[in-house]
Design an enzyme around this catalytic site. Structure first.
Site, PDB file in Angstrom:
ATOM      1  N   GLU A  33     -19.353  -0.639  -6.124  1.00  0.00           N
ATOM      2  CA  GLU A  33     -20.524  -1.091  -5.379  1.00  0.00           C
ATOM      3  C   GLU A  33     -20.675  -0.287  -4.091  1.00  0.00           C
ATOM      4  OE1 GLU A  33     -21.452  -5.071  -2.863  1.00  0.00           O
ATOM      5  OE2 GLU A  33     -20.991  -5.412  -4.976  1.00  0.00           O
ATOM      6  N   GLN A  63       0.825  -1.203   0.000  1.00  0.00           N
ATOM      7  CA  GLN A  63       0.000   0.000   0.000  1.00  0.00           C
ATOM      8  C   GLN A  63       0.860   1.255   0.000  1.00  0.00           C
ATOM      9  OE1 GLN A  63      -2.908  -0.312   3.134  1.00  0.00           O
ATOM     10  NE2 GLN A  63      -3.973  -2.032   2.173  1.00  0.00           N
TER      11      GLN A  63
END
Length: 358
Positions: A198, A169
């Site tokens: 979503e 990350q």
């Protein structure tokens, strides 16, 4: 669900069934509980060994070592390579064709996702693996993260779940995955169908996507809208237009709606509005300018009062500079392969075309 951010995440809950994972030669703590079968993974496992190629798991280090010597995916990921650029590639695999792989990947991902992860019903999903291959060691690769999407989404979602694994990350890889998801959905959508991730988004997901949307809109407004001859170059922010001294430069403007921007960028209207608010570059216009805008649009006397605002490119450039945004999109058209390899017509019409690269 956007990539998780360890800096903004609270301390892991104490009821995790797995405390640490070994992924290849990396050891790092988990964040959440996953529903590994209790007959294989006990409720109080300190260290779970996970194959970095196929995500098969074991609590036994010897069994893990034996598997890694024989793993069928040692040399190449499963599925089909759909993108390859700069050492990073994306592989598409069908959950129905690679069911065990998709299940193992989902179980592993749940260790770092608070919600929105499908474990066993994987046949209705496609998975896109983000892979890095070191040019100095082309026979060795690393899976850095992934996103999944429904094969058929009634809500036109272009992404269901996304995760960049914790050791990888803070390297802008989440934006790369998000960009790929928007590219693919823009090329496969029918009759202008537009979607997004979503919902609902987690708090970390909302922050990640908001930044992605802001940069996407900023690039579009800087590089595609109102091309008046101002000089722009990749990686140089900002650049001032050259003009002779004492010359009166005619101010030009272009009229568009939020819906226009959404269609051009493949973004939902509410996401465009979120991005524009986040950029902080929208200015209200004077009544005189509002009347002039309506007159030029042929709406005088219509009786409808529409909200009119001004967006200055100079302020977008200032935002891009202060946020260290590269004008060059991280996702390159020329990197797509196979059925997603862009034709000349797609390259000309796409908002993120090669013209952005200067």
């Amino acid at each position: 669900m956007a990539p998780s951010d360890p800096a903004s995440r609270a301390e892991p809950p104490t009821d995790r069934n797995v405390k640490h994972v070994v992924l290849g030669d990396l050891l790092f703590p988990t964040w959440y509980q996953s529903i590994y079968p209790e007959d294989l993974v006990s409720k109080d496992t300190d260290r779970l060994y996970v194959c970095r190629w196929c995500f098969r798991y074991s609590c036994d280090s010897h069994a893990y070592a034996q598997h890694t010597r024989l793993c069928q995916h040692r040399t190449t990921p499963p599925g089909t390579k759909v993108y390859d650029h700069g050492g990073y590639s994306v592989w598409e695999l069908d959950g129905e064709c690679h069911k065990l792989y998709a299940q193992n990947l989902s179980l592993f991902a749940k260790l770092f996702l608070d919600h929105k992860s499908v474990f066993f019903d994987v046949v209705s999903f496609l998975y896109y693996l983000l892979v890095f291959t070191d040019p100095k060691d082309p026979d060795n690769y690393y899976v850095l993260g992934f996103f999944s999407k429904e094969k058929l989404s009634w809500d036109a979602n272009n992404l269901a779940c996304i995760l960049v694994f914790p050791p990888y990350q803070r390297k802008q890889l989440g934006k790369l995955l998000m960009g790929v998801s928007y590219k693919i959905s823009s090329w496969e959508r029918d009759s202008g169908l537009i979607g997004g991730p979503e919902r609902p988004l987690s708090e970390m997901g909302r922050r990640s996507y908001t930044r992605f949307w802001e940069e996407r809109i900023a690039r579009y407004l800087l590089l595609q809208v109102g091309k008046t001859g101002e000089a722009e170059a990749p990686g140089s922010v900002p650049l001032k237009p050259k003009s002779p001294k004492n010359s009166k430069r005619k101010q030009t403007h272009e009229l568009m709606t939020v819906q226009d921007i959404g269609l051009a960028t493949g973004m939902l209207t509410e996401d465009v509005i979120t991005a524009l608010k986040g950029l902080g570059v929208v200015e209200p216009v004077t009544p005189a300018m509002r009347r002039k805008t309506r007159d030029s649009a042929g709406e005088t006397g219509s009786g409808e009062e529409t909200a009119t605002v001004r967006i200055r490119k100079s302020k977008i450039l200032e935002w891009a500079e202060s946020h260290h945004m590269a004008l060059q999109d991280p996702v390159r058209n020329e990197g797509f392969l196979g059925k997603w390899a862009p034709s000349a017509s797609v390259e000309e019409s796409d908002v993120d075309s090669d013209s952005e690269d200067g």
